[in-house]
Design an enzyme around this catalytic site. Sequence first.
Site, PDB file in Angstrom:
ATOM      1  N   HIS A   1       9.230   4.734  -2.202  1.00 45.01           N
ATOM      2  CA  HIS A   1       9.073   3.275  -2.310  1.00 45.01           C
ATOM      3  C   HIS A   1       8.466   2.811  -3.630  1.00 45.01           C
ATOM      4  O   HIS A   1       8.318   1.610  -3.852  1.00 45.01           O
ATOM      5  CB  HIS A   1       8.201   2.756  -1.158  1.00 45.01           C
ATOM      6  CG  HIS A   1       6.755   3.150  -1.260  1.00 45.01           C
ATOM      7  ND1 HIS A   1       6.267   4.332  -0.764  1.00 45.01           N
ATOM      8  CD2 HIS A   1       5.681   2.525  -1.820  1.00 45.01           C
ATOM      9  CE1 HIS A   1       4.965   4.426  -1.000  1.00 45.01           C
ATOM     10  NE2 HIS A   1       4.589   3.344  -1.653  1.00 45.01           N
TER      11      HIS A   1
HETATM   12  C1  UD1 Z   1       2.688  -1.704  -1.856  1.00 39.93           C
HETATM   13  C2  UD1 Z   1       1.677  -1.239  -2.897  1.00 39.93           C
HETATM   14  C3  UD1 Z   1       1.807   0.268  -3.082  1.00 39.93           C
HETATM   15  C4  UD1 Z   1       1.703   0.995  -1.745  1.00 39.93           C
HETATM   16  C5  UD1 Z   1       2.692   0.410  -0.741  1.00 39.93           C
HETATM   17  C6  UD1 Z   1       2.459   1.025   0.597  1.00 39.93           C
HETATM   18  C7  UD1 Z   1       1.131  -2.812  -4.692  1.00 39.93           C
HETATM   19  C8  UD1 Z   1       1.325  -3.134  -6.129  1.00 39.93           C
HETATM   20  N1  UD1 Z   1       1.928  -1.859  -4.186  1.00 39.93           N
HETATM   21  O1  UD1 Z   1       3.982  -1.445  -2.369  1.00 39.93           O
HETATM   22  O2  UD1 Z   1       0.758   0.726  -3.898  1.00 39.93           O
HETATM   23  O3  UD1 Z   1       2.004   2.345  -1.953  1.00 39.93           O
HETATM   24  O4  UD1 Z   1       2.491  -1.018  -0.643  1.00 39.93           O
HETATM   25  O5  UD1 Z   1       3.563   0.973   1.403  1.00 39.93           O
HETATM   26  O6  UD1 Z   1       0.294  -3.401  -4.063  1.00 39.93           O
HETATM   27  N2  UD1 Z   1       8.838  -5.951   1.977  1.00 39.93           N
HETATM   28  C9  UD1 Z   1       9.407  -6.274   3.174  1.00 39.93           C
HETATM   29  N3  UD1 Z   1       8.585  -6.378   4.263  1.00 39.93           N
HETATM   30  C10 UD1 Z   1       7.244  -6.192   4.215  1.00 39.93           C
HETATM   31  C11 UD1 Z   1       6.677  -5.870   2.969  1.00 39.93           C
HETATM   32  C12 UD1 Z   1       7.481  -5.754   1.859  1.00 39.93           C
HETATM   33  O7  UD1 Z   1      10.615  -6.451   3.284  1.00 39.93           O
HETATM   34  O8  UD1 Z   1       6.564  -6.293   5.257  1.00 39.93           O
HETATM   35  C13 UD1 Z   1       9.713  -5.784   0.795  1.00 39.93           C
HETATM   36  C14 UD1 Z   1       9.876  -7.063  -0.006  1.00 39.93           C
HETATM   37  O9  UD1 Z   1      11.191  -7.099  -0.492  1.00 39.93           O
HETATM   38  C15 UD1 Z   1       8.922  -6.857  -1.161  1.00 39.93           C
HETATM   39  C16 UD1 Z   1       8.975  -5.355  -1.366  1.00 39.93           C
HETATM   40  O10 UD1 Z   1       9.155  -4.805  -0.073  1.00 39.93           O
HETATM   41  O11 UD1 Z   1       9.278  -7.577  -2.304  1.00 39.93           O
HETATM   42  C17 UD1 Z   1       7.735  -4.770  -2.011  1.00 39.93           C
HETATM   43  O12 UD1 Z   1       6.568  -5.105  -1.277  1.00 39.93           O
HETATM   44  P1  UD1 Z   1       5.122  -5.101  -1.962  1.00 39.93           P
HETATM   45  O13 UD1 Z   1       4.074  -5.325  -0.941  1.00 39.93           O
HETATM   46  O14 UD1 Z   1       5.126  -5.985  -3.162  1.00 39.93           O
HETATM   47  O15 UD1 Z   1       4.985  -3.642  -2.542  1.00 39.93           O
HETATM   48  P2  UD1 Z   1       5.238  -2.233  -1.842  1.00 39.93           P
HETATM   49  O16 UD1 Z   1       6.404  -1.581  -2.472  1.00 39.93           O
HETATM   50  O17 UD1 Z   1       5.218  -2.363  -0.375  1.00 39.93           O
HETATM   51  N1  UDP Z   2       3.594   6.273   6.957  1.00 44.79           N
HETATM   52  C1  UDP Z   2       3.960   5.910   8.251  1.00 44.79           C
HETATM   53  N2  UDP Z   2       5.280   5.599   8.476  1.00 44.79           N
HETATM   54  C2  UDP Z   2       6.224   5.645   7.488  1.00 44.79           C
HETATM   55  C3  UDP Z   2       5.834   6.017   6.191  1.00 44.79           C
HETATM   56  C4  UDP Z   2       4.495   6.314   5.961  1.00 44.79           C
HETATM   57  O1  UDP Z   2       3.132   5.868   9.165  1.00 44.79           O
HETATM   58  O2  UDP Z   2       7.398   5.356   7.778  1.00 44.79           O
HETATM   59  C5  UDP Z   2       2.177   6.606   6.706  1.00 44.79           C
HETATM   60  C6  UDP Z   2       1.925   7.971   6.100  1.00 44.79           C
HETATM   61  O3  UDP Z   2       1.839   8.966   7.105  1.00 44.79           O
HETATM   62  C7  UDP Z   2       0.605   7.759   5.380  1.00 44.79           C
HETATM   63  C8  UDP Z   2       0.719   6.322   4.894  1.00 44.79           C
HETATM   64  O4  UDP Z   2       1.709   5.715   5.710  1.00 44.79           O
HETATM   65  O5  UDP Z   2      -0.479   7.858   6.265  1.00 44.79           O
HETATM   66  C9  UDP Z   2       1.138   6.282   3.444  1.00 44.79           C
HETATM   67  O6  UDP Z   2       1.496   4.993   3.113  1.00 44.79           O
HETATM   68  P1  UDP Z   2       2.548   4.625   1.982  1.00 44.79           P
HETATM   69  O7  UDP Z   2       3.390   5.783   1.664  1.00 44.79           O
HETATM   70  O8  UDP Z   2       3.199   3.371   2.407  1.00 44.79           O
HETATM   71  O9  UDP Z   2       1.590   4.227   0.765  1.00 44.79           O
HETATM   72  P2  UDP Z   2       0.818   5.053  -0.355  1.00 44.79           P
HETATM   73  O10 UDP Z   2       0.014   6.105   0.318  1.00 44.79           O
HETATM   74  O11 UDP Z   2       1.836   5.596  -1.301  1.00 44.79           O
HETATM   75  O12 UDP Z   2      -0.006   4.032  -1.020  1.00 44.79           O
END
Ligand code: UD1
Ligand code: UDP
Length: 359
Positions: A203
């Site tokens: 992601h």
């Molecule tokens: C965010 C964090 C990242 C973390 C990740 C965990 C930042 C800069 N990034 O990334 O560090 O690893 O969360 O999962 O804060 N979207 C949906 N539904 C949701 C949320 C997001 O569809 O509930 C989609 C939207 O198109 C959005 C995109 O995902 O634009 C990115 O979401 P965003 O929260 O900006 O960043 P993540 O990639 O989730």
């Molecule tokens: N995770 C989860 N379901 C998923 C993907 C990740 O429960 O489909 C959990 C994973 O086991 C870990 C946490 O989410 O505990 C990690 O989050 P993510 O990868 O979204 O963010 P990051 O750690 O990179 O910030």
Amino acid sequence: MKIATIIGARPQFIKAAELSKGLRKEFEEIIIHTGQHYDYELDKVFFEELGVPEPKYNLGVGSGNHGKQTGKMLEKIEEILINEKPDMVLVYGDTNSTLAGALAAAKLHMPTAHVEAGLRSFDKRMPEEINRILTDHVSSILFCPTETAVNNLKKEGVTKGVYLTGDVMVDLLLESIKIANEKSEIMKTLKLENSNYILLTLHREENTNSKEKLSSIIKAMDKSGEKIIFPAHPRTIKYLKQYGMYDNIDNSEKIKIISPVGYFDMIILEKNAKKIITDSGGMQKEAYILKIPCITLRESTEWMETIEDGWNVLVGSDESKILNSIKKFNPNEKTHKKRFGDGKSAERIVDILKKVMEL
Ligand code: UD1
Ligand code: UDP
């Protein structure tokens, strides 16, 4: 004494689940949910499964460019903090919700504690690296999961209020694995057996926002001949569709793309995987603790211990490096150490907060 916990994204719900239990025995805790994540699979599922207390506020900020998203959070968090007057503000990890929370609190001269402080990938192209550095430098209490993190802070001149606590994700993982074994049906539902598949998650902005990189990763999965289980983040689905790559994956016999799964299903998928391929921070750690070889789709990591011990390898998005690691990367059991704490990190954090807040 009142603690305001600020969370907003999947890994923060998971981390808060563990710490909240201990905090609520000693403090009044209010949760401010920024609304950065809002889909059921990225949000509510963790509150339901892990018993994270209901947020007092949900700011409903949603998605957007970094500045807009962080700015909206900042404005709304500030207003709440002024009204609630907490004795301590608690933030987790490295997302935009972390930065907004820490910044709002610091400008109001409120003490701020950062859980997962001191981590560095030394790559400022990652939005998370910017969030980590800024959050650490405005926080008054820094809870470090590793010695590396403590040393990183020292090199930046941050030594006051720094505590080595271990990682709260370890506490939760160790506690949850037995429950997950009993509750999770995911192996049956997906017709999987132990070690007959590879688990993929993906992601990070650096991978999803480049058609070339995303396509190189997917090509490697295709060519590997392995069964790939891929719980896909909505960000990744959006880009796969935009690049015209989604239908091929959806029709693939080998790659099984599914919605994000809950925590219990995830740790069962991790525990039984032959290998884990990911760009997630949390999953590199979970792979290490569960002793599953991890192939990381990044050029750098803030979890260097996993690389040093030989249980994780950085491959970026390079097709041949990914394929080579799928075939040949086999860590040595003897190099596995006890990293990231002993499962008592949350307890340690609560004790320190009690002392610092002079309870
Ligand atoms: C965010 C964090 C990242 C973390 C990740 C965990 C930042 C800069 N990034 O990334 O560090 O690893 O969360 O999962 O804060 N979207 C949906 N539904 C949701 C949320 C997001 O569809 O509930 C989609 C939207 O198109 C959005 C995109 O995902 O634009 C990115 O979401 P965003 O929260 O900006 O960043 P993540 O990639 O989730
Ligand atoms: N995770 C989860 N379901 C998923 C993907 C990740 O429960 O489909 C959990 C994973 O086991 C870990 C946490 O989410 O505990 C990690 O989050 P993510 O990868 O979204 O963010 P990051 O750690 O990179 O910030």
